[in-house]
Design a protein around this motif. Structure first.
Motif, PDB file in Angstrom:
ATOM      1  N   GLU A 461       0.819  -1.206   0.000  1.00  0.00           N
ATOM      2  CA  GLU A 461       0.000   0.000   0.000  1.00  0.00           C
ATOM      3  C   GLU A 461       0.861   1.266   0.000  1.00  0.00           C
ATOM      4  O   GLU A 461       0.511   2.263  -0.658  1.00  0.00           O
ATOM      5  CB  GLU A 461      -0.932   0.003   1.209  1.00  0.00           C
ATOM      6  CG  GLU A 461      -2.114  -0.940   1.050  1.00  0.00           C
ATOM      7  CD  GLU A 461      -3.167  -0.704   2.120  1.00  0.00           C
ATOM      8  OE1 GLU A 461      -4.364  -0.580   1.766  1.00  0.00           O
ATOM      9  OE2 GLU A 461      -2.790  -0.647   3.301  1.00  0.00           O
ATOM     10  N   ARG A 462       1.978   1.223   0.707  1.00  0.00           N
ATOM     11  CA  ARG A 462       2.879   2.390   0.702  1.00  0.00           C
ATOM     12  C   ARG A 462       3.404   2.655  -0.698  1.00  0.00           C
ATOM     13  O   ARG A 462       3.531   3.812  -1.116  1.00  0.00           O
ATOM     14  CB  ARG A 462       4.031   2.172   1.680  1.00  0.00           C
ATOM     15  CG  ARG A 462       3.674   2.402   3.137  1.00  0.00           C
ATOM     16  CD  ARG A 462       4.909   2.541   4.011  1.00  0.00           C
ATOM     17  NE  ARG A 462       5.688   1.319   4.061  1.00  0.00           N
ATOM     18  CZ  ARG A 462       5.452   0.316   4.911  1.00  0.00           C
ATOM     19  NH1 ARG A 462       4.440   0.386   5.765  1.00  0.00           N
ATOM     20  NH2 ARG A 462       6.225  -0.767   4.900  1.00  0.00           N
ATOM     21  N   ARG A 464       1.860   1.898  -3.500  1.00  0.00           N
ATOM     22  CA  ARG A 464       0.771   2.443  -4.306  1.00  0.00           C
ATOM     23  C   ARG A 464       0.576   3.922  -4.011  1.00  0.00           C
ATOM     24  O   ARG A 464       0.353   4.729  -4.920  1.00  0.00           O
ATOM     25  CB  ARG A 464      -0.530   1.669  -4.060  1.00  0.00           C
ATOM     26  CG  ARG A 464      -1.591   2.023  -5.094  1.00  0.00           C
ATOM     27  CD  ARG A 464      -2.969   1.472  -4.845  1.00  0.00           C
ATOM     28  NE  ARG A 464      -3.007   0.123  -4.370  1.00  0.00           N
ATOM     29  CZ  ARG A 464      -3.477  -0.219  -3.171  1.00  0.00           C
ATOM     30  NH1 ARG A 464      -3.914   0.716  -2.326  1.00  0.00           N
ATOM     31  NH2 ARG A 464      -3.510  -1.479  -2.792  1.00  0.00           N
ATOM     32  N   GLU A 465       0.674   4.292  -2.750  1.00  0.00           N
ATOM     33  CA  GLU A 465       0.553   5.714  -2.370  1.00  0.00           C
ATOM     34  C   GLU A 465       1.643   6.538  -3.046  1.00  0.00           C
ATOM     35  O   GLU A 465       1.394   7.642  -3.547  1.00  0.00           O
ATOM     36  CB  GLU A 465       0.639   5.859  -0.851  1.00  0.00           C
ATOM     37  CG  GLU A 465      -0.585   5.327  -0.107  1.00  0.00           C
ATOM     38  CD  GLU A 465      -0.331   5.137   1.378  1.00  0.00           C
ATOM     39  OE1 GLU A 465       0.794   5.473   1.832  1.00  0.00           O
ATOM     40  OE2 GLU A 465      -1.228   4.644   2.082  1.00  0.00           O
ATOM     41  N   ARG A 466       2.860   6.020  -3.062  1.00  0.00           N
ATOM     42  CA  ARG A 466       3.966   6.747  -3.711  1.00  0.00           C
ATOM     43  C   ARG A 466       3.744   6.856  -5.212  1.00  0.00           C
ATOM     44  O   ARG A 466       4.081   7.867  -5.823  1.00  0.00           O
ATOM     45  CB  ARG A 466       5.290   6.054  -3.406  1.00  0.00           C
ATOM     46  CG  ARG A 466       5.693   6.147  -1.946  1.00  0.00           C
ATOM     47  CD  ARG A 466       7.115   5.717  -1.728  1.00  0.00           C
ATOM     48  NE  ARG A 466       7.456   5.798  -0.318  1.00  0.00           N
ATOM     49  CZ  ARG A 466       8.671   5.608   0.167  1.00  0.00           C
ATOM     50  NH1 ARG A 466       9.668   5.331  -0.657  1.00  0.00           N
ATOM     51  NH2 ARG A 466       8.915   5.698   1.456  1.00  0.00           N
ATOM     52  N   ASN A 497      -6.725   7.686  -6.880  1.00  0.00           N
ATOM     53  CA  ASN A 497      -7.023   7.546  -5.447  1.00  0.00           C
ATOM     54  C   ASN A 497      -6.101   6.464  -4.909  1.00  0.00           C
ATOM     55  O   ASN A 497      -6.079   5.349  -5.442  1.00  0.00           O
ATOM     56  CB  ASN A 497      -8.489   7.153  -5.239  1.00  0.00           C
ATOM     57  CG  ASN A 497      -8.890   7.108  -3.772  1.00  0.00           C
ATOM     58  OD1 ASN A 497      -8.183   6.540  -2.940  1.00  0.00           O
ATOM     59  ND2 ASN A 497     -10.038   7.697  -3.457  1.00  0.00           N
ATOM     60  N   PRO A 498      -5.311   6.745  -3.877  1.00  0.00           N
ATOM     61  CA  PRO A 498      -4.332   5.768  -3.390  1.00  0.00           C
ATOM     62  C   PRO A 498      -4.936   4.497  -2.818  1.00  0.00           C
ATOM     63  O   PRO A 498      -4.199   3.553  -2.506  1.00  0.00           O
ATOM     64  CB  PRO A 498      -3.559   6.543  -2.321  1.00  0.00           C
ATOM     65  CG  PRO A 498      -4.432   7.671  -1.929  1.00  0.00           C
ATOM     66  CD  PRO A 498      -5.246   8.014  -3.136  1.00  0.00           C
ATOM     67  N   GLU A 499      -6.269   4.425  -2.694  1.00  0.00           N
ATOM     68  CA  GLU A 499      -6.899   3.226  -2.148  1.00  0.00           C
ATOM     69  C   GLU A 499      -7.603   2.394  -3.210  1.00  0.00           C
ATOM     70  O   GLU A 499      -8.093   1.313  -2.921  1.00  0.00           O
ATOM     71  CB  GLU A 499      -7.894   3.616  -1.050  1.00  0.00           C
ATOM     72  CG  GLU A 499      -7.231   4.257   0.165  1.00  0.00           C
ATOM     73  CD  GLU A 499      -8.216   4.551   1.271  1.00  0.00           C
ATOM     74  OE1 GLU A 499      -9.431   4.304   1.064  1.00  0.00           O
ATOM     75  OE2 GLU A 499      -7.788   5.026   2.330  1.00  0.00           O
TER      76      GLU A 499
END
Length: 853
Positions: A461-462, A464-466, A497-499
């Motif tokens: 997830e980190r 993907r956020e980056r 959207n990071p999610e």
């Protein structure tokens, strides 16, 4: 205005920082996370502004900061750790090669030639997958301790940088490489001048400078024609990768093949094995023959047999249109003087590579030349091996498909270069150091199961956020560069959207890769992406060749669709696809999409890089995915069917893609357990890494090249070279005798016991009489070829049994053997005779095979 004098300014490093220079000039740093972190720590701003170029960075940092870092004890301790690790790596002689193939060797055994090398973002000598594969080949050769040297071209502008106008049309920009701010070292002669080699062009001599780039233990020598001794036009020969017209291409390939061999000889390096990565360097095989003839007073046939034993050719091209073919006029212009040194006629010279009816007309094919002059040849996946055997089957008349001497070694990736820093730390913690030292060990990757699901998911997830932050930042820069309105620029921070479930599609925009397949039914796509319960977003990147208008139109279409208000937050096109963009994508997306038109993807490696980070593949069963796919590690679009109607194929496979997204991919991703983890998805991530990572890596790949090709070829070449090339001369003489007699060789009779019906388990006794003309029985091998008949009555696949000599009387020899009937069905039996000699790489390469009528 011309300068009155030129000079080079180098960084002034304080003594405690002196190891930084050694580190900067060896690309070992680019696949070592601690070394990368060291450069970033030295000056984070300059690290980004120099596009991760340590050499340029050292010259750009202020002297004050360098002095401050020289007094920073924590930084110096970090530097010392990294430098000690580097020295330990460089001085380790207990490598895989040393342990498996006879100890440490400081002389190169293998020379690896490629038109492009993708090593890191600050060394722009690549355009796409071929170059990235070549770069990974060198990294793994270094890790394994293969005594290998590489040869390529040093391009002044490399490949282009991509800019899109407001309408989404691709424009090309060509920033020049500054060689003195790159990790390049000029090779100097005894007088301190840069070393040069020459290549003859029509009516003139071309001078080529030699530079060196060090990749761990492996040196890469690069040739550069941009020197004052050459005319203005000739200085541009190595200006641009895949640039210019067909005449520029033949000159580049003369420099790479002929100049590349002369460069190694000028450096007193004489490997026995030469590996041609694609056909661009095939002129090398001609130069090897010419050199052997001159140095060892050999005939053309003797030199051919000697050098062929040490030549390896890898084809990456699944379609004839992708092969370099030069017209007869162009060959005459550039080789009318050269061919005479080979002691053969002009027609014999052309026949070495001639191919009729290619998509580019009749001409000299670089792939045909390589296949004719190399002892080993291979495709880059199992499926591509089959495609290549079909594509080149006409070069091997009367040879069964399964025996056409083109093998397959499936591509891989240098895992450590593509696993994210966060994922690498996770591997270090749970897998231990062996995932770095021996990524091909299945037992190492079994330990993936030890990683807690929550920890693996948070790590992913980190990333993907980056990725989302990076995509927004790049989009904002793109819009500013196009002078977009402030309101549009501001909206760049609202995309993605990071999610959300994130799909990556990034590759060269060749039409067969079908970048727009996803948009076949736009309204259905919109419904899938904007589903409120299971939203999906797609990040796209890629370049089209400057002359590929259909590819450019694909980009334009995708940009247009991404501007649709309903899709604007769900689809983003990132400009200027390169190593940096690829790294963010393969480390941060959830799904890697690939939908080429089967079977036109030779291998593909981007999906392997994604899998190294636990990303799941959603792909057509083509290239590497055809042999990697299993349910539970990703998804297959469609079946292995091949279609005659391309539009119908697109419709069927687009529908399959939509079905998978709606019913498999999105539901699995959004199926959360009580602890809010997508446990089914994480289970697939783990299984994906366990199955793919130990197999589809370049340590396995280069080890396979070494075991199957390099070491046997080295032994063959050395054996033929012993005692003033005696065995090579004898082999050529023996082949001359075979050629003069073969038209008279015939199978006179065949006897087989029993009738037309046999039982499984029986032995079918076969006796054959062969007329050998003036050959001896020891000069041939007689074989029974048997197997299941196909619908048209042909025997295309089968098993082979060698028949044993009974006796030879005069010109006739008798052979016999037993064929074990292991399965039922309608079977066929055939008998053949081929030349046989202990020093032949393969009897089928002689072109002589006689079947019973």
């Amino acid at each position: 205005m011309k300068p009155i004098r030129t000079f080079i300014v180098v960084p002034s490093l304080p003594e405690p920082l002196a190891p930084l220079k050694d580190l900067a000039y060896n690309l070992w740093w680019c696949w070592n996370p601690e070394a990368i972190a060291l450069w970033r720590r030295l000056d984070p701003v300059q690290w980004e502004e120099t596009y991760h170029n340590p050499v340029k960075m050292l010259g750009a940092i202020s002297q004050e900061r360098l002095e401050a870092k020289a007094r920073d004890e924590a930084f110096l301790a970090n530097l010392q750790r990294v430098y000690e690790s580097f020295q330990q790596y460089m001085n380790d002689h207990q490598t895989w090669y040393a342990k498996n193939h006879g100890g440490y060797n400081d002389k190169p055994v293998v020379a690896y030639y490629s038109a492009e090398f993708g090593l890191t973002e600050s060394v722009r000598l690549y355009s796409g997958g071929l170059g990235m594969l070549a770069g990974d080949h060198l990294k793994s050769a270094s890790d394994l301790g293969i005594p290998l040297v590489a040869v390529g071209l040093l391009y002044r502008v490399g490949y282009f940088k991509q800019k899109l106008n407001a309408g989404g049309y691709q424009q090309e920009v060509y920033p020049e490489n500054d060689f003195h701010n790159m990790p390049l070292s000029p090779i100097l002669d005894a007088e301190g001048n840069q070393m040069k080699v020459t290549v003859q062009l029509p009516g003139r001599t071309l001078f080529c400078l030699i530079w060196k780039l060090q990749i761990g233990r492996v040196p890469l020598y690069l040739l550069d024609t941009d020197t004052p001794e050459n005319s203005a036009g000739d200085r541009w020969i190595t200006r641009e990768l895949y640039g210019g017209d067909t005449e520029t291409r033949i000159m580049q390939e003369l420099v790479l093949g002929i100049g590349g061999l002369r460069a190694l000889h000028a450096l007193d390096q004489h490997p026995c094995v030469y590996h041609m990565n694609e056909g661009h360097s095939a002129f090398l095989a001609l130069e090897r023959i010419a050199v052997a003839m001159e140095r060892h007073q050999m005939t053309f046939r003797e030199a051919l047999e000697l050098t062929r034993s040490g030549n390896v050719f890898t084809t990456h091209t699944p379609v004839p249109a992708g092969i370099d073919v030069f017209s007869k006029d162009l060959m005459e212009k550039y080789f009318s003087q050269y061919y005479s040194k080979l002691g053969i006629s002009w027609q014999e010279f052309l026949d070495l590579g001639w191919q009729a009816n290619t998509p580019k007309g009749d001409g000299f094919s670089m792939a045909v030349c390589a296949l004719n002059l190399c002892g080993e040849a291979n495709g880059v996946s199992k499926l591509h091996g089959d495609v290549s055997r079909k594509m080149w089957g006409n070069l091997y008349p009367a040879v069964p498909f399964q025996e056409i001497p083109i093998k397959s070694i499936t591509n891989g990736v240098h895992t450590r270069s593509y696993a994210s820093q966060e994922m690498s730390a996770l591997f270090d913690r749970y897998l231990g150091p062996r995932w770095v030292m021996n990524p091909g060990d299945q037992t190492v990757w079994e330990k993936i199961d030890m990683i807690p699901m929550e920890e693996l998911w948070r790590t992913h997830e980190r990333r993907r956020e980056r990725l989302v932050a990076f995509a927004r930042s790049r989009l904002e820069k793109q819009l500013k560069a196009r002078n977009a309105p402030p309101s549009e620029i501001a909206r760049a921070q609202e995309v993605l959207n990071p999610e959300y479930l994130t799909i990556g599609f990034a590759r060269r925009f060749a039409t067969y890769k079908r970048a727009t397949l996803l948009f076949k039914d736009k309204e259905r796509l919109i419904r899938i992406l904007t589903n409120k319960e299971r939203p999906i977003q797609i990040i796209v990147a890629g370049k089209a060749h400057p002359k590929d208008e259909p590819g450019k139109n694909y980009i334009k279409e995708i940009v247009k669709e991404s501007n649709d208000e309903r899709l604007r937050r769900h689809i983003v096109f990132i400009e200027d696809y390169d190593v940096v963009v690829a790294r963010y994508l393969v480390q941060g997306v959830d799904v890697w999409l690939n939908n080429p038109r089967r079977p036109q993807e030779a291998s593909g490696t981007s999906g392997m890089k994604a899998a190294a980070n636990g990303v799941l593949n959603l792909s057509i069963l083509d290239g590497w995915w055809d042999e990697a796919y299993n349910p539970g590690i990703g998804w297959a679009i469609g079946t292995r069917e091949e279609y005659e109607n391309a539009d119908y194929q697109d419709e069927i496979e687009a529908n399959s893609l939509y079905e998978l997204l709606e019913k498999e991919v999105a539901p699995t991703f959004y199926d959360l357990s009580s602890d809010h983890l997508p446990r089914r998805w994480i289970t697939m991530m783990k299984q994906c890494m366990k199955e793919i990572n130990p197999v589809f890596n370049t340590n396995r790949m280069v080890g396979e090249y070494t075991d199957r090709f390099y070491v046997p070829a080295d032994r063959r070449y050395r054996a033929l070279s012993a005692n003033d090339r005696q065995r090579a001369r004898e082999l050529a003489g023996w082949l001359d005798n075979v050629r003069s007699n073969w038209s008279h060789v015939r199978i006179e009779s065949i006897e087989a016991n029993g009738n037309d019906a046999h039982r499984v388990g029986e032995i079918l006794d076969v006796k054959v009489r062969v007329h050998l003309a003036n050959l001896k029985a020891a000069d041939v091998i007689v074989q029974a070829f048997y197997g299941q008949l196909v619908s048209d009555g042909d025997l295309s696949q089968g098993d082979i049994v060698d028949l044993q000599l009974i006796k030879q009387e005069g010109h006739v020899a008798e052979f016999k053997g037993g064929v074990a009937l292991a399965s039922s069905g309608k079977m066929g039996l055939a008998v053949r005779v081929m030349p046989s000699h202990a020093d032949l790489v393969h009897p089928l390469l002689t072109g002589h095979i006689t079947w019973a009528k």
